[in-house]
Design an enzyme around this catalytic site. Structure first.
Site, PDB file in Angstrom:
ATOM      1  N   ASN A   9       0.917  -1.183   0.098  1.00  0.00           N
ATOM      2  CA  ASN A   9      -0.017   0.115   0.032  1.00  0.00           C
ATOM      3  C   ASN A   9       0.866   1.275  -0.105  1.00  0.00           C
ATOM      4  O   ASN A   9       1.524   1.694   1.163  1.00  0.00           O
ATOM      5  CB  ASN A   9      -0.954   0.043   1.319  1.00  0.00           C
ATOM      6  CG  ASN A   9      -1.667   1.154   1.273  1.00  0.00           C
ATOM      7  OD1 ASN A   9      -1.927   2.146   0.440  1.00  0.00           O
ATOM      8  ND2 ASN A   9      -2.293   1.558   2.389  1.00  0.00           N
ATOM      9  N   HIS A  94     -10.036   1.700   4.221  1.00  0.00           N
ATOM     10  CA  HIS A  94      -8.651   1.982   5.091  1.00  0.00           C
ATOM     11  C   HIS A  94      -8.886   2.894   6.242  1.00  0.00           C
ATOM     12  O   HIS A  94      -9.531   4.071   6.012  1.00  0.00           O
ATOM     13  CB  HIS A  94      -7.544   2.224   4.206  1.00  0.00           C
ATOM     14  CG  HIS A  94      -5.937   2.400   4.817  1.00  0.00           C
ATOM     15  ND1 HIS A  94      -5.754   3.419   5.902  1.00  0.00           N
ATOM     16  CD2 HIS A  94      -5.303   1.405   4.987  1.00  0.00           C
ATOM     17  CE1 HIS A  94      -4.690   2.955   6.168  1.00  0.00           C
ATOM     18  NE2 HIS A  94      -4.267   2.026   5.787  1.00  0.00           N
ATOM     19  N   GLU A 163      -6.319  -4.574  10.529  1.00  0.00           N
ATOM     20  CA  GLU A 163      -5.556  -3.454  10.881  1.00  0.00           C
ATOM     21  C   GLU A 163      -5.703  -2.717  12.085  1.00  0.00           C
ATOM     22  O   GLU A 163      -6.464  -1.459  12.051  1.00  0.00           O
ATOM     23  CB  GLU A 163      -5.319  -2.285   9.361  1.00  0.00           C
ATOM     24  CG  GLU A 163      -4.874  -3.030   8.456  1.00  0.00           C
ATOM     25  CD  GLU A 163      -4.238  -2.266   7.519  1.00  0.00           C
ATOM     26  OE1 GLU A 163      -3.227  -2.274   7.111  1.00  0.00           O
ATOM     27  OE2 GLU A 163      -4.710  -0.957   7.513  1.00  0.00           O
ATOM     28  N   SER A 212       2.632  -1.986  10.627  1.00  0.00           N
ATOM     29  CA  SER A 212       3.930  -1.860  10.844  1.00  0.00           C
ATOM     30  C   SER A 212       4.547  -3.317  10.428  1.00  0.00           C
ATOM     31  O   SER A 212       5.571  -3.872  11.294  1.00  0.00           O
ATOM     32  CB  SER A 212       4.011  -1.592  12.432  1.00  0.00           C
ATOM     33  OG  SER A 212       3.784  -0.250  12.902  1.00  0.00           O
ATOM     34  N   GLY A 233       2.610  -0.972   4.740  1.00  0.00           N
ATOM     35  CA  GLY A 233       2.628   0.254   3.960  1.00  0.00           C
ATOM     36  C   GLY A 233       4.005   0.780   3.940  1.00  0.00           C
ATOM     37  O   GLY A 233       4.578   0.662   2.964  1.00  0.00           O
TER      38      GLY A 233
HETATM   39  P1  PGA Z   1       2.223   0.298   7.714  1.00  0.00           P
HETATM   40  O1  PGA Z   1       0.859   0.720   6.957  1.00  0.00           O
HETATM   41  O2  PGA Z   1       2.826  -0.764   7.358  1.00  0.00           O
HETATM   42  O3  PGA Z   1       3.149   1.643   7.350  1.00  0.00           O
HETATM   43  O4  PGA Z   1       2.079   0.400   9.096  1.00  0.00           O
HETATM   44  C1  PGA Z   1       0.008  -0.378   6.920  1.00  0.00           C
HETATM   45  C2  PGA Z   1      -1.487   0.440   6.294  1.00  0.00           C
HETATM   46  O5  PGA Z   1      -1.889   1.403   6.602  1.00  0.00           O
HETATM   47  O6  PGA Z   1      -1.824  -0.354   5.528  1.00  0.00           O
END
Ligand code: PGA
Length: 253
Positions: A9, A94, A163, A212, A233
């Site tokens: 993403n 999201h 998430e 994360s 992300g």
């Molecule tokens: P991140 O984001 O891996 O930077 O925590 C994940 C997301 O928001 O889909």
């Protein structure tokens, strides 16, 4: 055996098409030999076509879509247009869209229905409150509204991304969930879906983890957490780290 799925993403990154092309080239190289992992890249809308053109092993995803076909909807991008760009996956609901764009469960529901009806695979994000103990009711509220009108036969195309809000790397004091808690959430999600569609149909839904994720913690989510993949992300913007994530996933699958 079902392939694990790793979704990049990119959010509103990078800033220029040249950087997007360079990023995708490196990721494609890393994904050359994948056999047991499905890799999806979801770039911003303006980069869908140039990024999509350079994909071989990797599938193209979008970060949002509108529920109507075409018409007087200023600023909206419909599922119809996404399909013409070669998109087969779409992230829906999201938490950043819910928070920054005021997206509601009803809107997410319309988008999920439009995606499923029209042959796009939705990556439906469900979140968890800042307060962990509120998780079950948040998940229940979201899934109950969002899955209204969904037909059983579509469930095999549905991906649910668990998430937790506080785990998303851009939030202050972000930290990944533990595989054990993620596993509890996964069981809870499956149970909510099963109460509506039966456990066999609920078993066809793909459940993944996001928040994360990096090459080091991925294994925990896939093994102890029993997740079927990850939504990535920040780490997806670092080609070397994302390559390690793909490699790690190949070893585990
Ligand atoms: P991140 O984001 O891996 O930077 O925590 C994940 C997301 O928001 O889909």
């Amino acid at each position: 055996m079902q392939k694990k799925i790793i979704i990049a993403n990119w959010k509103s990154n990078p800033d220029a098409p040249g950087r997007a092309a360079a990023l995708v080239e490196k990721i494609e190289r890393a994904a050359k030999k994948i056999r047991r992992t499905m890799v999806v890249i979801a770039p911003p809308f303006p980069f869908l076509i140039p990024v999509g053109k350079n994909l071989k092993k990797i599938k193209l995803g979008a970060q949002d879509m509108f529920w109507e076909d075409v018409g007087p909807y200023t600023g909206a991008v419909s599922w119809h247009q996404l399909k013409h760009c070669g998109v087969s996956y779409v992230i829906i609901g999201h938490s950043e869209r819910r928070k920054l764009q005021g997206e509601t469960d009803d809107m997410v529901n319309k988008k999920v229905l439009a995606a499923l009806k029209n042959g796009l695979r939705p990556i439906l994000c469900v979140e968890e409150h800042e307060n962990k103990s509120a998780a079950p009711s948040t998940l229940e509220r979201e899934l109950t509204t969002v899955l209204q009108g969904v037909e059983k036969k579509w469930l095999k195309n549905l991906i649910v991304a668990y998430e937790p809000l506080w785990a998303i790397s851009t939030n202050p004091n972000a930290h990944p969930d533990t595989p054990e808690d993620a596993s509890r959430a996964r069981i809870h999600i499956r149970r909510i879906i099963a109460s509506r569609f039966g456990s066999r149909a609920a078993g066809e839904v793909t459940i993944i983890y996001g928040g994360s994720v990096n090459a080091k913690n991925l294994r925990g989510f896939l093994e102890a957490g029993n997740m079927q993949g990850a939504l990535v992300g920040k780490a997806s913007l670092d080609p070397a780290e994302f390559a390690r994530i793909i490699e790690e996933c190949e070893k585990i699958s």
